[in-house]
Design a protein around this motif. Sequence first.
Motif, PDB file in Angstrom:
ATOM      1  N   SER A 263      19.416  11.637 -10.826  1.00 33.70           N
ATOM      2  CA  SER A 263      19.895  12.245  -9.340  1.00 33.70           C
ATOM      3  C   SER A 263      18.571  12.640  -8.361  1.00 33.70           C
ATOM      4  O   SER A 263      18.073  12.304  -8.562  1.00 33.70           O
ATOM      5  N   HIS A 264      19.033  12.158  -6.959  1.00 30.83           N
ATOM      6  CA  HIS A 264      17.823  12.017  -6.500  1.00 30.83           C
ATOM      7  C   HIS A 264      17.923  13.771  -5.453  1.00 30.83           C
ATOM      8  O   HIS A 264      17.836  13.690  -4.083  1.00 30.83           O
ATOM      9  N   SER A 265      18.330  14.558  -5.471  1.00 27.65           N
ATOM     10  CA  SER A 265      18.751  15.957  -5.496  1.00 27.65           C
ATOM     11  C   SER A 265      19.639  16.446  -5.129  1.00 27.65           C
ATOM     12  O   SER A 265      21.289  15.510  -4.629  1.00 27.65           O
ATOM     13  N   TYR A 266      20.028  17.438  -3.940  1.00 25.20           N
ATOM     14  CA  TYR A 266      21.107  17.117  -3.653  1.00 25.20           C
ATOM     15  C   TYR A 266      20.426  17.508  -2.194  1.00 25.20           C
ATOM     16  O   TYR A 266      21.890  17.062  -1.665  1.00 25.20           O
TER      17      TYR A 266
ATOM     18  N   LEU B 232      17.211  17.605   3.946  1.00 25.76           N
ATOM     19  CA  LEU B 232      18.914  17.333   4.817  1.00 25.76           C
ATOM     20  C   LEU B 232      19.546  18.600   5.244  1.00 25.76           C
ATOM     21  O   LEU B 232      19.455  19.412   4.726  1.00 25.76           O
ATOM     22  N   GLU B 233      20.066  18.622   6.492  1.00 28.89           N
ATOM     23  CA  GLU B 233      20.438  20.511   7.142  1.00 28.89           C
ATOM     24  C   GLU B 233      22.185  20.222   6.901  1.00 28.89           C
ATOM     25  O   GLU B 233      23.001  19.948   7.735  1.00 28.89           O
ATOM     26  N   ILE B 234      22.582  20.210   5.786  1.00 29.31           N
ATOM     27  CA  ILE B 234      24.248  20.489   5.088  1.00 29.31           C
ATOM     28  C   ILE B 234      24.329  21.761   5.619  1.00 29.31           C
ATOM     29  O   ILE B 234      23.575  22.476   5.448  1.00 29.31           O
TER      30      ILE B 234
ATOM     31  N   LYS C  22      16.732  25.351  -7.879  1.00 29.91           N
ATOM     32  CA  LYS C  22      18.168  25.054  -9.108  1.00 29.91           C
ATOM     33  C   LYS C  22      18.986  24.371  -8.326  1.00 29.91           C
ATOM     34  O   LYS C  22      19.913  23.388  -8.929  1.00 29.91           O
ATOM     35  N   ARG C  23      19.965  24.769  -7.283  1.00 27.76           N
ATOM     36  CA  ARG C  23      20.331  23.457  -6.342  1.00 27.76           C
ATOM     37  C   ARG C  23      20.222  23.086  -6.669  1.00 27.76           C
ATOM     38  O   ARG C  23      21.268  21.317  -6.902  1.00 27.76           O
ATOM     39  N   GLU C  24      19.005  21.850  -5.740  1.00 27.63           N
ATOM     40  CA  GLU C  24      18.706  20.727  -5.500  1.00 27.63           C
ATOM     41  C   GLU C  24      18.323  20.184  -7.307  1.00 27.63           C
ATOM     42  O   GLU C  24      18.902  18.597  -7.323  1.00 27.63           O
ATOM     43  N   VAL C  25      18.059  20.636  -7.946  1.00 27.30           N
ATOM     44  CA  VAL C  25      18.075  20.403 -10.067  1.00 27.30           C
ATOM     45  C   VAL C  25      19.142  20.140 -10.523  1.00 27.30           C
ATOM     46  O   VAL C  25      20.083  19.122 -10.634  1.00 27.30           O
TER      47      VAL C  25
END
Length: 914
Positions: free
Chosen positions: A576-579, A598-600, A608-611
């Motif tokens: 994974s390269h994050s969210y 990144l502006e999602i 926690k969402r990133e990982v």
Amino acid sequence: MPRIPLIRPACIARWLLTLLLGVWLSTAAAAQPSVAFFYGETPPVDALSTFDWAVVEPGNLPAAPQTGATRWFAYLSLGEITSDLPYAKAVPPSWVLGKNKAWGGLVIDQSQPDWPAFVVERMVTPLWNKGYRGLFLDTLDSWQLFAKSPASQQAQTDGLTRTIKAIKARYPDLQLIANRGFEVMPAVHEALAAVAFESLYQGWDEGHKRYTDVSEADRKWLRQQLRPIVDDYKLPVIAIDYVAPGKRTQARRVADRIRRDGFIPWVADPYLKTLGVGLREVLPRKVVLLYDAQRAPTPMQSYLLMLMTPLNYLGLTPEFVDVRGPLPAGSLAGRYAGIVSWLDGVSLPPQTQAWLAGAIDDGVPWASFAGLGVNVGGDWARRLNLSDDGKAEGGAQQISVQSPLYGFETAIRPQRDGFRGLSTQAGEPLLSLTDASGRRFDAAAIMPWGGYALDPYLRTEMPDQSNRWQIDPVAFLQRALQLPVAPVPDVTTENGRRIFLMHLDGDGFVSRAELPGRPMSGTVMLNEVLKKYGLPATVSVIEGEVAPTGLYPKDAPAAEAIAREIFALPNVEIASHSYSHPFQWGKVNTDNADDYHLEIPGYTIDLKREVFGSIDYINRRLAPPGKQTRVFLWTGDCEPAPDAVALTRKAGVLNMNGGDTVITRRLPSLTAVAPIGLPYGGELQIFAPNQNENVYTNNWTGPFYGYRQAIETFELTDGARRYKPINVYLHFYAASKRASLDAVHQVIGWTLKQPTTTLFASQYIERARSFFSTAIARDGDGFAIHAGALRTVRIPATLGYPDLAASRNVAGFSEHGTERYVHLADGDAYLALQTATPTTPYLADASGVLSKWQTAPGRLSFALDSTRPLTFALANATRCSVRADNAVLTPRKEAALQRYALNRHAAQIDIRCS
């Protein structure tokens, strides 16, 4: 407090142990178990794992480690209990004979009928359930404080015998070491694995808190006691002596005397809270790195980062310590290889100066760069054997002494004025300068306590703000830290070949390539790199780029389909390269964090969402059956805080990226070679061995063929010293331009011509992590090695050759420069050495991962596994037949080697020699 309370202060003379020197030399076993005792709060599990037996206080190690070959013994007091034990309140008062006034424990009446069952159920069973398969039975003679009549003494010995036999009856596989208990030996010796005693040559007086010499008269008391244990029962005997932690040389002498007497030695402090000396002596690999957290809030911002690669090359691992504390407690002797500091203009606080003085007095080497951090006068002048004569007078200074260690990457340019040097009184100057008045200033020196190198005579800052070493930091640290000549764990090489790994960050996966049809970069990378070469590759995606909930929902179906096809390849492992690709991890969970990812739409950044979230997305939607995410690749600045690193560990994945190895011929400096990783805040971040095309293309501004410079990086990290493996590290957008894609082909083409062992990133990371936990212990003429996943140790040629017959789990070796790279066949090995070149067959090199290593007279077998066709070479095998999965192989002669090539990726190799 856990202890071995055999010698009471009130009756120390009566209990001092004796031995007639040399009486039982002929009965000493040729291969007695190496034994270590450690009762401190944080047992050094890795170091203790180099011993056959390790005795610990179970309250400090709640579960016995289940890896490696070490048998773990739990301390268990049978004769006394203390109030802090979990079962203490369940002991009826009627079972207590009285209190041991010297040590504070309650002495148990061994004659109580229910005591054996209590011991088994309440004391031993919990230890068995926690994985302990050995017990060190202590206080076996405490009843003697109260049982004075022959009848009461017999009742106590009978009760103690019942208890020991009850333990063995319930748990037959439990090995027991008795601490004395001579009165019950005739009845229980068959239940024992060994017997221990203390103070053969050096004792401890608890009442006066002092170390004592044991007299010959006191030793004679034990002669008759030990004779049946050695001569009749044939049990190993462990002698525990006490020497101050700072007196390491004395501890070695005492341990050697005990060994020559035929006993298993352990020499340590009286509370067994330091790592002592036994049949084996662990060589400390950790160094304290003193840094100023007010100037450099994290180690990544400290000049000490430049020293981590030289330290890693020497086999050392850092422990960063702020000069303002907290400082490591207790004696550092035997625990740390030394102290390293970079103190330019920093004055150490008084408490740190006192701590440092104590470490130096204990014989712990100190290597200081830039400045010393102390005023060289008074006690410090005497301790360091230095004098401070003020600043040099104006005018050009002349070099009067220059060691070969200087001129490493750039020449020395003497200052014209203002240099404040030191004069050594008892050391070896490496660089001395003379001012206009003829005064000598020693800018660098090797000293009895370590060594120093002062600014500006250690590095030169270049106009582009890069650095060049004036002094060879590897050679300087080797000498200043007084490092022994010993094996060094190595993560650059496996089975005699340089390690190769490839990994892809997910950036630009959906970018349209400047190629016919404008395919996604993900498609181009799939077809032109991953499928074409079949090299092992660890591939990541950014969820926010490829997912329907990300930035490009219209492209998501095609992007996810490509990702699924990539992840299904047998030569690809998933990462994974994050969210949302955080650009600055230090900004995460801060008020302005949303400006740095990144502006999602609708997303507020969350660790926690990133990982966890990105890993879960990949596993659910993209990973094929039987495959899961193995690695988390850091994004942006790749400087996560420890709490972010901890999340990857909790998610069950490995982590990598960061470090910035960017050495090229335009920047030919070791300062541009990153260390293996960063242990910080209780976590461990593993750095990418090399950097990606973004660095070589000036942040993707051109030239877009710049990644071909990576070949220079690979070459410059593999000179006389091999610092790095080969790491092809890319972003997906490297496939978006023909020039950059051609550079990728050129780099991979170069790597395919090199002799390598190919690994996935996860395999490299496991080895890199093991580098920080590997333990090496001196054992006679060889070394015991506990290396985890790591499979190579490096030795200087001057140390000799592996003695293959006397070694264990050593598959062979290869030469590189002036060093020998020794191949380990398992995480636990023993390396014996000899002066002559081996004449028996051994593995010279192999392109795959080695497993199932077995040897027997005239026979050798092992398995190799890779994502590519296998090759391997054997030495001394001209009279051997070699089969791969029962098919006979024909060798190709290459110098003194027999080389074999297979068209398969995995094989069982069997060798028979006449």
